[in-house]
Design an enzyme around this catalytic site. Structure first.
Site, PDB file in Angstrom:
ATOM      1  N   TYR A 142       0.818  -1.210   0.000  1.00 19.52           N
ATOM      2  CA  TYR A 142       0.000   0.000   0.000  1.00 19.52           C
ATOM      3  C   TYR A 142       0.857   1.267   0.000  1.00 19.52           C
ATOM      4  O   TYR A 142       0.451   2.290  -0.519  1.00 19.52           O
ATOM      5  CB  TYR A 142      -0.910   0.034   1.235  1.00 19.52           C
ATOM      6  N   LYS A 187       3.475 -15.540   3.087  1.00 17.85           N
ATOM      7  CA  LYS A 187       3.699 -16.296   1.853  1.00 17.85           C
ATOM      8  C   LYS A 187       5.206 -16.513   1.753  1.00 17.85           C
ATOM      9  O   LYS A 187       5.860 -16.121   0.778  1.00 17.85           O
ATOM     10  CB  LYS A 187       3.124 -15.497   0.663  1.00 17.85           C
ATOM     11  N   ASP A 219      -2.589 -18.497   1.192  1.00 21.26           N
ATOM     12  CA  ASP A 219      -3.563 -19.238   0.370  1.00 21.26           C
ATOM     13  C   ASP A 219      -4.240 -20.311   1.215  1.00 21.26           C
ATOM     14  O   ASP A 219      -5.449 -20.521   1.161  1.00 21.26           O
ATOM     15  CB  ASP A 219      -2.908 -19.811  -0.899  1.00 21.26           C
ATOM     16  N   ASP A 243      -6.140  -7.157   4.171  1.00 22.64           N
ATOM     17  CA  ASP A 243      -7.269  -6.545   3.473  1.00 22.64           C
ATOM     18  C   ASP A 243      -8.164  -7.637   2.886  1.00 22.64           C
ATOM     19  O   ASP A 243      -9.383  -7.634   3.066  1.00 22.64           O
ATOM     20  CB  ASP A 243      -6.741  -5.629   2.357  1.00 22.64           C
ATOM     21  N   ASP A 247     -12.121  -9.253   4.411  1.00 17.49           N
ATOM     22  CA  ASP A 247     -13.385  -9.269   3.665  1.00 17.49           C
ATOM     23  C   ASP A 247     -13.966 -10.682   3.690  1.00 17.49           C
ATOM     24  O   ASP A 247     -15.163 -10.876   3.878  1.00 17.49           O
ATOM     25  CB  ASP A 247     -13.185  -8.832   2.206  1.00 17.49           C
TER      26      ASP A 247
HETATM   27  C1  IPM Z   1     -10.320  -1.501   3.917  1.00 18.13           C
HETATM   28  C2  IPM Z   1     -10.581  -0.905   2.565  1.00 18.13           C
HETATM   29  C3  IPM Z   1      -9.435   0.016   2.188  1.00 18.13           C
HETATM   30  C4  IPM Z   1      -8.170  -0.825   2.131  1.00 18.13           C
HETATM   31  C5  IPM Z   1      -9.639   0.804   0.902  1.00 18.13           C
HETATM   32  C6  IPM Z   1     -10.932   1.563   0.893  1.00 18.13           C
HETATM   33  C7  IPM Z   1      -8.468   1.721   0.613  1.00 18.13           C
HETATM   34  O1  IPM Z   1     -10.780  -1.889   1.614  1.00 18.13           O
HETATM   35  O2  IPM Z   1     -10.244  -0.726   4.898  1.00 18.13           O
HETATM   36  O3  IPM Z   1     -10.193  -2.714   4.021  1.00 18.13           O
HETATM   37  O4  IPM Z   1      -7.869  -1.445   1.098  1.00 18.13           O
HETATM   38  O5  IPM Z   1      -7.456  -0.866   3.134  1.00 18.13           O
HETATM   39 MN    MN Z   2     -10.700  -3.909   2.413  1.00 24.82          MN
END
Ligand code: IPM
Ligand code: MN
Length: 354
Positions: A142, A187, A219, A243, A247
């Site tokens: 990032y 990884k 993975d 990240d 999710d």
């Molecule tokens: C998160 C989001 C952010 C990230 C984006 C919006 C930049 O997806 O907080 O997980 O990738 O960190």
């Molecule tokens: Mn995210």
């Protein structure tokens, strides 16, 4: 306690869920005799529209002077569909993380029994799953050196030993307060940066003999989270892997609208839902405010205000049990509740709690 809160509502559904988060924060503060003051600041797409910067200097100052930041969400489709845009709302979030030194992102993945049937996983796999992902938030791809040419582009996954060490310490502290099990996700079979992570973790694990440390390739971890989410207690990983995995973690619980997070580091901590700005839901009074409200619980807990945090959690659970739910988790045929109604119900619960 006196608390100065910077309120960054951002874009999309942000302002609507923030309204409920602030209402709950205030209700709990009144009940326990805390003095809370709020200061709103611009962030994200509407900050670009208004002042041309997704994280303006004034917002930074407001955050720095606050005891905590309550953040909702940023993002707008008009930028998503334009890869040539020079500034993007997400840069505001990244700037905030970097400037406030928020290197540790704490993302708990918890299930609510009454919502298990909404999970894409089988009941017997997911029931009782309860883990925390500690995501490194200010390093890696990032923020590493990048090039964006016409025919060539790269991102650099840079990590230094101190960056790895400090996030591992946070992870070990959480593991000690929980079930004493830490999984380091990397990884290392391919990436040099991951091998540094593994080396540092292997050295540090001897300092924490009471915690069982194991190592897992990312993975494999992604698979294990689906096959056997209860395996995990605390997992720690780099920015990009974190990240993606969080999710995945959020959806196994049944609704992404339920998961809060805390980001901590060298300056003011930030509390925010892990979901995005959901522009399609904007202004419709259908967004789930619970992740925002649970972020308020994390805020209280950060300041050691356990009873306050517990009351927020109890009220959220009670609302779910009472079927006071936004449409995406609504019981079929049940009464309809919107963002505001769910928030109001929770505030009322808190106010009337003996
Ligand atoms: C998160 C989001 C952010 C990230 C984006 C919006 C930049 O997806 O907080 O997980 O990738 O960190
Ligand atoms: Mn995210």
């Amino acid at each position: 306690m006196k608390l100065k809160i910077a309120v960054l509502a951002g874009d999309g559904i942000g302002p609507e869920i923030m309204e409920q988060g602030v209402a709950v924060l205030s209700a709990v503060a009144r009940k326990f005799g805390h003095e809370v003051t709020y200061k709103e600041a611009l962030c994200g797409a509407h900050a670009i529209d208004e002042v041309g910067d997704p994280f303006p200097e004034e917002t930074f100052q407001t955050c720095k002077e606050a005891d905590a930041v309550l953040f909702a969400s940023v993002g707008d489709p008009k930028f998503d569909n334009d890869p040539t845009a020079k500034v993007r709302p997400e840069q505001g979030l990244l700037a905030m993380r970097k400037k406030l030194g928020l290197y540790a992102n704490i993302r708990p993945v918890e299930t609510f029994d009454c919502l298990i049937h909404k999970s894409p996983l089988k009941d017997e796999l997911v029931r009782g799953a309860d883990f925390i992902c500690i995501r490194e938030l200010t390093g890696g791809m990032y923020f590493g050196e990048k090039k964006e040419g016409t025919d060539e582009a790269y991102d650099t996954n840079f990590y230094s030993r101190p960056e790895v060490e400090r996030i591992l310490r946070v992870a070990y502290q959480y593991a000690r307060q929980r079930r004493h099990h830490l999984t380091v996700v990397d990884k290392a079979n391919v990436l040099a940066s991951s091998r540094l992570w593994r080396k540092v973790a292997q050295e540090m694990m001897t300092e924490y003999p009471d915690v069982e440390t194991d190592f897992m390739y990312v993975d494999n971890a992604a698979m294990r989270m689906i096959q056997d989410p209860r395996f995990f207690d605390v997992m720690v990983t780099e920015n990009t892997f974190g990240d993606i995995l969080t999710d995945e973690g959020s959806c196994i619980t049944g609704s992404m609208g339920l998961l809060p997070s805390a980001s901590t580091g060298s300056s003011t901590p930030v509390f925010e839902p892990i979901h995005g700005s959901w522009p399609q839901g904007k202004g419709l009074n259908i967004a789930n405010p619970l992740a925002q409200i649970l972020s308020v619980a994390m805020l209280f807990e950060y300041f050691g205000l356990k009873a306050e945090g517990a009351l927020v959690r109890e009220a959220v659970k009670a609302s779910l049990d009472a079927n006071v739910r936004t449409p995406e988790i609504q019981v079929e045929g049940g009464a309809k509740y919107g963002t505001r109604e769910v928030g109001a119900w929770i505030v009322n619960y808190i106010e009337n709690k003996a």
